[in-house]
Motif scaffolding. Structure first.
Motif, PDB file in Angstrom:
ATOM      1  N   TYR A  32      59.088 100.513  15.346  1.00 33.20           N
ATOM      2  CA  TYR A  32      59.087 101.964  15.159  1.00 33.20           C
ATOM      3  C   TYR A  32      58.642 102.663  16.444  1.00 33.20           C
ATOM      4  O   TYR A  32      57.562 102.382  16.967  1.00 33.20           O
ATOM      5  N   TYR A  77      58.054 104.732   8.784  1.00 33.66           N
ATOM      6  CA  TYR A  77      59.116 105.724   8.793  1.00 33.66           C
ATOM      7  C   TYR A  77      59.035 106.464  10.121  1.00 33.66           C
ATOM      8  O   TYR A  77      58.016 106.415  10.820  1.00 33.66           O
ATOM      9  N   THR A  82      61.464 112.145   8.990  1.00 38.61           N
ATOM     10  CA  THR A  82      61.093 112.064   7.575  1.00 38.61           C
ATOM     11  C   THR A  82      60.147 113.209   7.220  1.00 38.61           C
ATOM     12  O   THR A  82      59.120 113.391   7.867  1.00 38.61           O
TER      13      THR A  82
END
Length: 175
Positions: A32, A77, A82
């Motif tokens: 990420y 995420y 998001t």
């Protein structure tokens, strides 16, 4: 953190977080992007290690600081895309990180507070412990460093080029 791998040279720090770094849930953070020029695992290690060093220097609970610092952003995420109906990312992700951290290790009260309150300033969650404040401040520092670091490096290179061109050579004559 002076270098990306400086933490590996500190055996005490490594011993405090080794079990966490071996967890698939923590390793997964490497997938990420965090602050454009780093991944979430690199960011979490930097926050953890620098917070650990400060807490140790201040004779505080550096073990809890190191461990919770590593787990403070344990979520999966992209926070830039998001969105949540329950609140902002600054409000939501510490709770998500805490829930995820509790799935992989036992947390003491201080570690829970560090994870929950690491967004102090962006949220009204006031840290209960000095260690929580340290992680919050180091998190802000690391975010700025990661985001602007490449720009700073580029500006320094440009400055060196300009200085090199502006410096008279030994063979040049003064008028």
């Amino acid at each position: 953190m002076k270098t990306e791998n400086e933490w590996r040279q500190d055996p005490e720090y490594v011993s405090l977080v080794k079990d966490l770094l071996e967890q698939p849930a923590v390793k997964r953070l490497a997938h990420y992007k965090q602050h454009h020029h780093s991944n979430r695992l690199q960011h979490s290690i930097a926050v953890s290690f620098d917070s650990y060093k400060l807490a140790k220097k201040m004779h505080l609970d550096y073990k809890s600081t190191a461990r919770a610092g590593l787990l403070h952003d344990l979520f999966y995420y992209d926070w830039r895309t998001t969105k949540f109906n329950l609140g902002s990312h600054a409000f939501i992700h510490p709770r998500v990180a805490l829930r995820n951290a509790e799935k992989i290790t036992h947390l003491n009260k201080k570690e829970r507070d560090i994870i929950l309150k690491h967004m102090f300033g962006a949220t009204m969650a006031v840290p209960r412990y000095m260690e929580s404040l340290i992680v919050s401040m180091v998190d802000n520092y690391e975010a700025e460093h990661e985001f602007f670091g490449p720009l700073r490096k580029k500006l320094e290179q440009q400055k060196e080029i300009v200085n090199w061109h502006a410096t008279p050579s030994k063979n040049s004559k003064k008028i």
